[in-house]
Design an enzyme around this catalytic site. Sequence first.
Site, PDB file in Angstrom:
ATOM      1  CB  SER A 154      69.311 -46.948   6.851  1.00 27.82           C
ATOM      2  OG  SER A 154      68.895 -45.613   7.555  1.00 27.82           O
ATOM      3  CE1 TYR A 167      63.755 -47.705   5.494  1.00 29.15           C
ATOM      4  CE2 TYR A 167      64.947 -46.717   7.173  1.00 29.15           C
ATOM      5  CZ  TYR A 167      64.831 -46.939   5.933  1.00 29.15           C
ATOM      6  OH  TYR A 167      65.658 -46.399   4.781  1.00 29.15           O
TER       7      TYR A 167
HETATM    8  N1  LIG Z   1      66.400 -41.425   1.320  1.00 32.70           N
HETATM    9  C1  LIG Z   1      67.252 -41.779   2.689  1.00 32.70           C
HETATM   10  O1  LIG Z   1      67.211 -40.865   3.105  1.00 32.70           O
HETATM   11  C2  LIG Z   1      67.630 -43.259   2.629  1.00 32.70           C
HETATM   12  C3  LIG Z   1      68.521 -43.044   3.741  1.00 32.70           C
HETATM   13  C4  LIG Z   1      68.938 -44.423   4.088  1.00 32.70           C
HETATM   14  C5  LIG Z   1      68.696 -45.598   3.307  1.00 32.70           C
HETATM   15  N2  LIG Z   1      67.659 -45.464   2.508  1.00 32.70           N
HETATM   16  C6  LIG Z   1      67.339 -46.575   1.658  1.00 32.70           C
HETATM   17  O2  LIG Z   1      67.909 -46.433   0.181  1.00 32.70           O
HETATM   18  C7  LIG Z   1      67.031 -47.469  -0.601  1.00 32.70           C
HETATM   19  C8  LIG Z   1      66.358 -46.583  -1.709  1.00 32.70           C
HETATM   20  O3  LIG Z   1      65.425 -45.642  -1.169  1.00 32.70           O
HETATM   21  P1  LIG Z   1      65.179 -44.246  -1.823  1.00 32.70           P
HETATM   22  O4  LIG Z   1      65.639 -43.057  -0.851  1.00 32.70           O
HETATM   23  O5  LIG Z   1      65.803 -43.992  -3.096  1.00 32.70           O
HETATM   24  O6  LIG Z   1      63.497 -44.427  -1.895  1.00 32.70           O
HETATM   25  P2  LIG Z   1      62.694 -44.323  -2.991  1.00 32.70           P
HETATM   26  O7  LIG Z   1      61.109 -44.654  -2.542  1.00 32.70           O
HETATM   27  O8  LIG Z   1      62.954 -43.490  -4.357  1.00 32.70           O
HETATM   28  O9  LIG Z   1      63.320 -45.890  -3.554  1.00 32.70           O
HETATM   29  C9  LIG Z   1      62.715 -47.134  -3.173  1.00 32.70           C
HETATM   30  C10 LIG Z   1      62.375 -47.984  -4.435  1.00 32.70           C
HETATM   31  O10 LIG Z   1      62.128 -49.205  -4.063  1.00 32.70           O
HETATM   32  C11 LIG Z   1      60.973 -49.662  -4.672  1.00 32.70           C
HETATM   33  N3  LIG Z   1      60.238 -50.811  -3.922  1.00 32.70           N
HETATM   34  C12 LIG Z   1      59.432 -50.839  -2.946  1.00 32.70           C
HETATM   35  N4  LIG Z   1      58.963 -52.146  -2.667  1.00 32.70           N
HETATM   36  C13 LIG Z   1      59.371 -52.724  -3.714  1.00 32.70           C
HETATM   37  C14 LIG Z   1      59.246 -54.082  -3.970  1.00 32.70           C
HETATM   38  N5  LIG Z   1      58.581 -54.959  -3.014  1.00 32.70           N
HETATM   39  N6  LIG Z   1      59.987 -54.698  -5.356  1.00 32.70           N
HETATM   40  C15 LIG Z   1      60.743 -53.960  -5.990  1.00 32.70           C
HETATM   41  N7  LIG Z   1      60.884 -52.720  -5.570  1.00 32.70           N
HETATM   42  C16 LIG Z   1      60.173 -51.791  -4.561  1.00 32.70           C
HETATM   43  C17 LIG Z   1      60.027 -48.384  -4.775  1.00 32.70           C
HETATM   44  O11 LIG Z   1      58.887 -48.306  -6.011  1.00 32.70           O
HETATM   45  C18 LIG Z   1      61.075 -47.280  -5.158  1.00 32.70           C
HETATM   46  O12 LIG Z   1      61.319 -47.133  -6.532  1.00 32.70           O
HETATM   47  C19 LIG Z   1      65.819 -48.164   0.321  1.00 32.70           C
HETATM   48  O13 LIG Z   1      66.460 -49.330   0.888  1.00 32.70           O
HETATM   49  C20 LIG Z   1      65.987 -47.189   1.597  1.00 32.70           C
HETATM   50  O14 LIG Z   1      65.668 -47.702   2.664  1.00 32.70           O
HETATM   51  C21 LIG Z   1      66.980 -44.348   1.892  1.00 32.70           C
HETATM   52  O1  LIG Z   2      63.876 -40.849  10.320  1.00 30.58           O
HETATM   53  C1  LIG Z   2      63.741 -40.081   9.434  1.00 30.58           C
HETATM   54  O2  LIG Z   2      63.380 -38.942   9.644  1.00 30.58           O
HETATM   55  C2  LIG Z   2      64.050 -40.575   8.021  1.00 30.58           C
HETATM   56  O3  LIG Z   2      63.825 -39.969   6.946  1.00 30.58           O
HETATM   57  C3  LIG Z   2      64.537 -42.029   7.882  1.00 30.58           C
HETATM   58  C4  LIG Z   2      65.179 -41.961   6.572  1.00 30.58           C
HETATM   59  O4  LIG Z   2      64.501 -42.148   5.634  1.00 30.58           O
HETATM   60  C5  LIG Z   2      66.050 -43.352   6.940  1.00 30.58           C
HETATM   61  O5  LIG Z   2      67.144 -42.966   7.791  1.00 30.58           O
HETATM   62  C6  LIG Z   2      66.308 -43.760   5.708  1.00 30.58           C
HETATM   63  O6  LIG Z   2      67.170 -44.936   5.916  1.00 30.58           O
END
Ligand SMILES: NC(=O)c1ccc[n+]([C@@H]2O[C@H](COP(=O)([O-])OP(=O)(O)OC[C@H]3O[C@@H](n4cnc5c(N)ncnc54)[C@H](O)[C@@H]3O)[C@@H](O)[C@H]2O)c1
Ligand SMILES: O=C(O)C(=O)C[C@H](O)[C@H](O)CO
Length: 277
Positions: A154, A167
């Site tokens: 992230s 986080y």
């Molecule tokens: N969306 C963002 O802005 C963003 C930015 C940076 C990093 N991320 C990272 O990207 C990854 C995906 O997140 P996303 O944004 O697609 O959100 P999301 O909530 O759609 O995806 C996360 C998924 O992980 C699953 N999950 C949670 N706990 C679990 C477990 N114990 N076992 C198996 N699956 C589990 C959830 O059910 C969900 O489907 C995450 O690691 C998140 O931290 C997201």
């Molecule tokens: O800090 C925030 O506002 C966020 O949305 C955190 C983001 O989801 C985070 O950077 C995902 O990795």
Amino acid sequence: MSITTELFDLTGKVALVTGGATGIGKAIAKVFIEHGCKVVVGSRTLANVEQAAQELNTILEHSDEIPMAAGVSLDVADDDSVQKAVDFAIDTFGSLDILVNSAGIMCKKPTADLSADEMNNLYNIHVTGSLRASQAAAHIFREQHAGCIINIASVASYCSLTEVTAYASAKSATMGLTRSLANEWAKYGIRTNGIAPGFVPTDINRKMIEGTDRGRRIIENTPMARFGTSDEIAGAAVYLASRAGQFVNGHTIVVDGGYLACGIGDTFAPWAQPSEA
Ligand SMILES: NC(=O)c1ccc[n+]([C@@H]2O[C@H](COP(=O)([O-])OP(=O)(O)OC[C@H]3O[C@@H](n4cnc5c(N)ncnc54)[C@H](O)[C@@H]3O)[C@@H](O)[C@H]2O)c1
Ligand SMILES: O=C(O)C(=O)C[C@H](O)[C@H](O)CO
């Protein structure tokens, strides 16, 4: 097929994507399938992964006849569940070549109120969960002397974001895990890299950033002046998993519209903004 296409081709490969039923994981599953890869999506709720797999199977013509996707119930906090998901990938598609650790959860609260249990839980899902899945996949990767691990980090791995301490700590550790696996496992033919997405409204953060002051400040501090989409993150995964990325190991690629590059000192410090008067 053109040379350019072959560079990114994943035909014949099999991937397991944790957290693959939604958001960024699902977008990676989709673009992998578009590049010829078969994908197992794993998440905690079986109904969700089965529905996601059904949708993913409609992406390519005839893929309902030759399935490209399958869903498995998976909790990355549970050793047995992780092993079963790896076994499922082998039983279903015959091999495993790529692991994407995308499962994740959020915890937003002032750091003074953060409990040790919350801290440990975030670490367990993001860091130990990625370790568990990587170890299970590495048994297969070592036998075939080839494998690719992609950890979703992230922008919070690189900079402070207010009130997401557990986080951000876990995501910083995700980068450390990435470097350690890259170092130790390269000798087994395994490459380990990460992707650090910027802000993409998904289930994990939608309430925090869509239509909120926090979201407005994020956009103001992003040179491209918008949030990203899950599809815009997924391309980096194809690069890392394909021949195009075959000498890349131990790095985390930032995909954030320029957020980290533009000087974010005042992002979450509204009291530091000049007065409008
Ligand atoms: N969306 C963002 O802005 C963003 C930015 C940076 C990093 N991320 C990272 O990207 C990854 C995906 O997140 P996303 O944004 O697609 O959100 P999301 O909530 O759609 O995806 C996360 C998924 O992980 C699953 N999950 C949670 N706990 C679990 C477990 N114990 N076992 C198996 N699956 C589990 C959830 O059910 C969900 O489907 C995450 O690691 C998140 O931290 C997201
Ligand atoms: O800090 C925030 O506002 C966020 O949305 C955190 C983001 O989801 C985070 O950077 C995902 O990795």
